[in-house]
Design a protein around this motif. Structure first.
Motif, PDB file in Angstrom:
ATOM      1  N   GLY A 170       8.672   0.774  -2.671  1.00 27.32           N
ATOM      2  CA  GLY A 170       7.271   2.358  -2.839  1.00 27.32           C
ATOM      3  C   GLY A 170       7.493   1.937  -4.331  1.00 27.32           C
ATOM      4  N   LEU A 226       3.962   0.811  -6.540  1.00 26.05           N
ATOM      5  CA  LEU A 226       2.547   1.196  -6.791  1.00 26.05           C
ATOM      6  C   LEU A 226       2.645   2.174  -7.819  1.00 26.05           C
ATOM      7  CD1 LEU A 226       2.365   3.858  -3.080  1.00 26.05           C
ATOM      8  CD2 LEU A 226       1.045   1.641  -3.574  1.00 26.05           C
ATOM      9  N   ARG A 258       0.513  -4.771  -9.927  1.00 25.48           N
ATOM     10  CA  ARG A 258      -0.383  -4.127  -9.002  1.00 25.48           C
ATOM     11  C   ARG A 258      -1.702  -4.712  -9.154  1.00 25.48           C
ATOM     12  NH1 ARG A 258       2.136   0.012 -10.413  1.00 25.48           N
ATOM     13  NH2 ARG A 258       0.892   0.287 -12.346  1.00 25.48           N
ATOM     14  N   VAL A 261      -7.730  -3.242  -0.415  1.00 24.37           N
ATOM     15  CA  VAL A 261      -6.432  -1.852   0.334  1.00 24.37           C
ATOM     16  C   VAL A 261      -7.358  -1.549   0.993  1.00 24.37           C
ATOM     17  CG1 VAL A 261      -5.200  -0.389  -0.025  1.00 24.37           C
ATOM     18  CG2 VAL A 261      -4.779  -2.977  -1.094  1.00 24.37           C
ATOM     19  N   ILE A 318      -3.053   3.429   2.245  1.00 24.40           N
ATOM     20  CA  ILE A 318      -2.115   3.165   1.938  1.00 24.40           C
ATOM     21  C   ILE A 318      -0.706   4.467   2.279  1.00 24.40           C
ATOM     22  CG2 ILE A 318       0.272   3.545  -0.287  1.00 24.40           C
ATOM     23  CD1 ILE A 318      -2.148   1.726  -1.306  1.00 24.40           C
ATOM     24  N   ASN A 375       1.652   6.403   1.454  1.00 24.24           N
ATOM     25  CA  ASN A 375       2.726   6.427   0.739  1.00 24.24           C
ATOM     26  C   ASN A 375       3.688   7.405   1.089  1.00 24.24           C
ATOM     27  OD1 ASN A 375       5.206   6.846  -2.006  1.00 24.24           O
ATOM     28  ND2 ASN A 375       3.146   8.636  -3.089  1.00 24.24           N
ATOM     29  N   CYS A 381       6.399   2.314   1.227  1.00 30.05           N
ATOM     30  CA  CYS A 381       4.877   3.019   1.789  1.00 30.05           C
ATOM     31  C   CYS A 381       4.423   1.791   2.554  1.00 30.05           C
ATOM     32  CB  CYS A 381       4.126   1.977   0.627  1.00 30.05           C
ATOM     33  SG  CYS A 381       3.943   0.676  -0.066  1.00 30.05           S
ATOM     34  N   LEU A 407       1.018  -0.323   3.667  1.00 28.76           N
ATOM     35  CA  LEU A 407       0.274  -0.728   3.304  1.00 28.76           C
ATOM     36  C   LEU A 407      -1.092  -1.512   4.234  1.00 28.76           C
ATOM     37  CD1 LEU A 407      -1.672  -2.267   0.455  1.00 28.76           C
ATOM     38  CD2 LEU A 407      -0.162  -4.503   1.298  1.00 28.76           C
ATOM     39  N   PHE A 447      -5.303   7.180  -0.134  1.00 29.21           N
ATOM     40  CA  PHE A 447      -4.349   7.303  -0.422  1.00 29.21           C
ATOM     41  C   PHE A 447      -4.217   8.613  -0.432  1.00 29.21           C
ATOM     42  CE2 PHE A 447      -1.112   8.314  -4.128  1.00 29.21           C
ATOM     43  CZ  PHE A 447      -0.147   7.306  -3.634  1.00 29.21           C
TER      44      PHE A 447
END
Length: 982
Positions: free
Chosen positions: A509, A512, A523, A532, A535, A537, A555, A557, A572
């Protein structure tokens, strides 16, 4: 779901509960987030084949899910824990059908509540311990690690076949003619030779390889060399009877206690992969292999296949398949989708077609691929509607067709060493744009210096993919940050997946939250190259049973393989630490905690994801305001202004440098505690020169100066930094900021002392640091340097006086924290509402146990009323503009056992509800959510339930909730209000 309904494709998840039986072992399964929550046996109708409760508890515990057993009786439901070792006198918690608590049963279970003490033995731990013991016993006898792993794996595979009744006693003559029973198939060298020859013949050699192919000679020599006891660990695995008799007591379970008819195959892959690396810890660290818990793999597969346009025809790749946990989950899901699409359970041939034509796994390690083959064979047999007769169950070979050796040409595929592997030139071009889904868990740990050549390959590969996607600037400049191997696999997935295909990867992770130039660039490049979609987290879940043995943030993805379009967003979500769920390996994936994030925001604000992890959209605005108000950072100001010096203190070590210039100065030790904010120099011993490894510049020891502790303390009243008005000798336990040559020297050090003890300092660090609140629970000197800083030249006379007042209080050890925080907040232009958000965020989201406990605590009446008042004011402002008055009040007649507290929001003219509407539970999408919202069909009224945890009841959350409800329901409420008036 009803396990008697053979048309329900979901029942394939529970084949072990009904295969080889006239009636299912249980009648119904209540699921939550695609996992069993409650197994239900219906005893309202007489059946004479229901097992005793203790047997059911144990068998269901063998499935490895944190689920409960419910016995449905006339007018009541009894609930038991599933338990690998249930006690003789186990008693249930029971609920009457007509009781007030009845509607609360499923929500409370979904929220992780324990009605009865849960089992202490965990199936994964039991199985792994037994496997470790078997491997260690063989190694202690002198058997090599390779042989120990191969022999135990073969024994386990056969045990599964027998446990699932695929191999029956009638097959003994074909398997091991010299043995008297199936459990004796590995008791002697002759039986071992016969059994392993049969396994190779039946499964095309796709088994863990042994050092020789003439098994008669090999096993005879193995026994001669290591003694007859070498067969004992294998015989133990084959034990087919029950070791624990009713009423007996035993401290641990043995092989005979495990029912392989119900053990999840995914768990075998998970634990066996862990076993391989248990025997080679150094290789594990170097290759950064962490097994994937099968419930994580199943969750990712479920999400990745949601509304997938290819459905059951999708072709899947795991580019780092290990022991095959994702391939197993993918096979199960594809077969289930086929069932749903056709309405008919897939046949053996259709299942084999999925296995051989729609799954591909890459791996550099031969052991791992073989384990994947075993797991896939077992899964295909488990899904087979008629897995008999045995002689018709032979498979095509999986190695080199489904399972691909991607070891670098010059490397041994049985060695655990870093390689380019899937991303190497020998593999990469052969599988371009081939797969509908790329899913898996690639390696995480950064490559070391001796593997820089691999890092160059990774960077090259990322640039090639960027060029293919028309991203010329990234193709020229991309650098893989810190030598991490997982991000290159994301770029590789863009090439392996078809255009528009899906990508789902478990990653470390850290990427991020990185704030370094390379980390931010990497990133941003990914978010520019890939659409994306979501995500998850998992930073708050590290060191929990959600992912055992992983202590770094992770994380998940999810993405569509195409370039993102302007103004597009992704979701997110950062699940909170919740011990009731996490202790069972579960997590809350809650739409109420999900934030839609614009791609442009992530690229323009490097700290956006960190801010949203530890805060909310309200915090994004506050951090932006703070940065806009400041003209620089503390580090920049100290670096660019004349007469200011900063550095870590001296380092002792080799004592090779002259330190005579420090002679006679007060010596500040790491354990200084005479005063939390001030160095009392007269009470210190004087420095005696003895030589230093690093002396640092003499200027940093000159007064006035502020000395920041190496790790800043959670409790600011104990002091985060010290002011010294005299020169002082300090060690590397402190980081010094000297203003000795600056015209505002005294004020500057007072100003810095006040800033470092403010909530704002801790808040900004929490919102923006790539380390604090991710993997660190203490602030550090780098956080001081990064703090946005309003230069003293920009401050008014009144502001300077306020700072001096606060500094004097600290120096006298009588701080007024409210005044100090208000003063600092005013410097950065924060309103009272901003200050409230800041305080709320720190109260529940700071990375300390105290904040965590505060967020998890049940709300007090004072907190509840403050929330309702704040919510009412926020709603009144919005609805008042349209001429509507609004009333917010608690429901007076709700079940206190429910996990949520309910209140109503009603516009003038409507009738506030006093209780929950009938059948409200049918309107709830999930019982594990933190918020329930029910809209009345004929009244201008909403009923809202919030989980009874303080993190959802702060005043900041009230303002957020008001905005969300107005956006989603405002127009409809006004429309219903108008209808009531008419």
């Amino acid at each position: 779901m009803d396990l008697h309904d053979n048309r329900d494709a979901r029942c394939l998840r529970y084949t072990d509960l009904y295969r080889n039986r006239e009636h299912p072992l249980v009648d119904y399964v209540v699921e939550h987030q695609v996992q069993a929550l409650l197994y239900v046996v219906d005893q309202t109708h007489f059946r004479d084949d229901v097992l005793p409760v203790r047997d059911l508890q144990k068998i269901l515990a063998m499935r490895g899910e944190p689920a409960w057993l419910g016995i449905l009786k006339p007018g009541r439901l009894d609930i038991y824990a599933t338990d690998l070792r249930p006690s003789e006198d186990t008693t249930p918690v029971w609920f009457s059908r007509d009781s007030n608590e009845a509607p609360s049963i499923l929500p409370r279970l979904a929220q992780g509540e324990d009605f009865v003490p849960p089992a202490t033995l965990r199936l994964r731990d039991v199985l792994l311990d037994l496997m470790r013991d078997a491997g260690k016993a063989l190694r202690d006898l002198g058997v090599s690690t390779h042989e120990a792993i191969a022999l135990t794996g073969r024994a386990l595979f056969l045990r599964y076949l027998i446990g699932r009744k695929i191999v029956l006693p009638d097959n003994l003559a074909d398997i091991a003619p010299s043995a008297n029973s199936l459990k004796e198939c590995m008791d002697t060298d002759v039986a071992l030779a016969e059994t392993n020859h049969w396994l190779d013949k039946t499964f095309n050699g796709d088994l863990l390889t042994l050092p020789a192919t003439d098994y008669a000679i090999y096993f005879r020599q193995l026994v001669q060399q290591h003694g007859p006891s070498v067969t004992q660990p294998l015989s133990a695995i084959m034990t087919l009877d029950t070791a624990i008799e009713p009423g007996a007591s035993q401290q641990r379970l043995d092989w005979g206690d495990l029912d392989f008819d119900h053990l999840p195959i995914g768990l075998l892959s998970e634990t066996y992969e862990e076993l391989i690396h248990h025997f080679d810890q150094s290789a594990r660290h170097a290759t950064s292999v962490y097994y994937t818990p099968y419930h994580i793999a199943e969750y990712m597969v479920e999400e990745a296949f949601h509304a997938h346009p290819e459905g059951s025809s999708a072709k899947l790749l795991d580019p780092a398949c290990g022991a095959g946990v994702f391939l197993v989950a993918g096979l199960r899901k594809l077969v289930e989708l086929r069932f749903r699409e056709t309405g008919e359970r897939p046949s053996r041939q259709q299942i084999r077609d999925v296995l051989h034509e729609q799954l591909v796994g890459f791996d550099t390690n031969g052991h791992a691929r073989t384990l994947a083959a075993l797991a896939l064979y077992l899964t295909a047999l488990e899904l087979d509607p008629h897995p008999a007769p045995l002689e018709e169950l032979r498979f095509k070979k999986l190695e080199n067709s489904v399972l691909i050796n991607v070891a670098d040409p010059e490397c041994n595929s049985n060695e655990l060493v870093p390689m380019a592997g899937s991303l190497g030139d020998h593999v990469f071009d052969h599988y371009q744009h081939t797969f509908d889904l790329v899913i898996g868990n690639p390696p995480w740990t950064s490559l070391t210096k001796e593997h820089r050549s691999i890092e160059r390959i990774f960077t090259k590969r990322c640039r090639e993919v960027a060029a293919q996607r028309g991203l010329d600037e990234i193709a020229k400049s991309y650098h893989n940050p810190d030598g991490v191997p997982d991000l290159p696999f994301v770029w590789g997935a863009m090439a392996w997946a078809k255009p528009g295909g899906r990508i789902a990867l478990a990653l470390a992770g850290r990427w991020l939250f990185k704030q370094s130039h390379k980390g931010t660039a990497a990133r941003n490049a990914l978010f520019e190259a890939l659409k994306v979609t979501g995500i998850l987290n998992g930073a708050a879940l590290r060191q929990t049973r959600v992912w055992p043995s992983v202590d770094q943030p992770f994380c998940l993805l999810f993405a569509d393989n195409e370039l993102p379009q302007p103004n597009e967003q992704f979701v997110f979500v950062s699940p909170h630490y919740e011990p009731d769920l996490n202790s069972k390996g579960l997590l809350r994936v809650d739409a109420s905690d999900a934030s839609p994030i614009a791609f442009d925001l992530v690229k323009s604000n490097p700290a956006a994801l960190k801010t949203l992890y530890r805060g909310t959209v309200l915090d994004l605005a506050i951090v932006s305001k703070i940065r806009q108000r400041a003209e620089c950072t503390i580090g920049d100001y100290w670096k660019e202004s004349a007469g200011l010096f900063k550095s870590q203190g001296f380092q002792v070590a080799s004592r090779s440098q002259d330190d005579s210039f420090l002679k006679g100065k007060p010596a500040l030790q790491a354990n200084y505690d005479l005063q939390p904010f001030m160095v009392l120099n007269k009470a210190l011993d004087r420095y005696i020169p003895r030589g230093l490894h690093r002396t640092r510049s003499p200027e940093i020891y000159k007064a006035p100066l502020v000395l920041v502790r190496k790790s800043l303390r959670e409790d600011r009243s104990r002091g985060r930094a010290l002011l010294s008005t005299d020169d002082v000798a300090f060690s590397e336990s402190y980081y010094g900021y000297s203003a000795s040559g600056h015209p505002l020297s005294a004020f500057l050090t007072h100003y810095l002392l006040v800033l470092l003890h403010s909530k704002l300092f801790e808040y900004v660090t929490l919102m923006t640091s790539g380390e604090f609140g991710v993997e660190r629970e203490a602030q550090q000197k780098m956080d001081v340097n990064r703090l946005p800083f309003v230069p003293p030249e920009s401050l008014s006379i009144d502001q300077r006086q306020s700072i001096e007042t606060c500094a004097k209080q600290l120096i006298n050890n009588h701080p007024d924290w409210s005044l100090l925080d208000y003063t600092v907040g005013q410097l950065y232009g924060l309103s009272s509402t901003d200050q409230q958000v800041l305080s709320d965020t720190l109260a529940i989201n700071a990375p300390y146990a105290s904040a965590r406990d505060e967020g998890l605590a049940r709300i007090t009446e004072e907190q509840a009323q403050a929330f309702i008042t704040c919510l009412g004011k926020a709603l009144a402002g919005a609805f008042g503009a349209g001429g509507h008055r609004v009333q917010v009040q608690f429901l007076s007649a709700t079940n206190p056992a429910l996990p949520w507290r309910f209140f109503s929001i009603t516009l003038e003219g409507g009738s506030p509800p006093l209780e929950l509407p009938a059948h409200w539970i049918q309107q709830v999408s999930s019982l594990g959510v933190s918020r329930i919202t029910l809209l009345s069909s004929d009244q201008p009224s909403l009923t809202v339930g919030l989980l009874n945890r303080y993190r959802y009841w702060t005043q900041s959350q009230a303002r957020l909730l008001a905005s969300e409800l107005i956006w989603e329901f405002g127009a409809r409420l006004e429309e219903l209000g108008q209808q009531c008036e008419d």
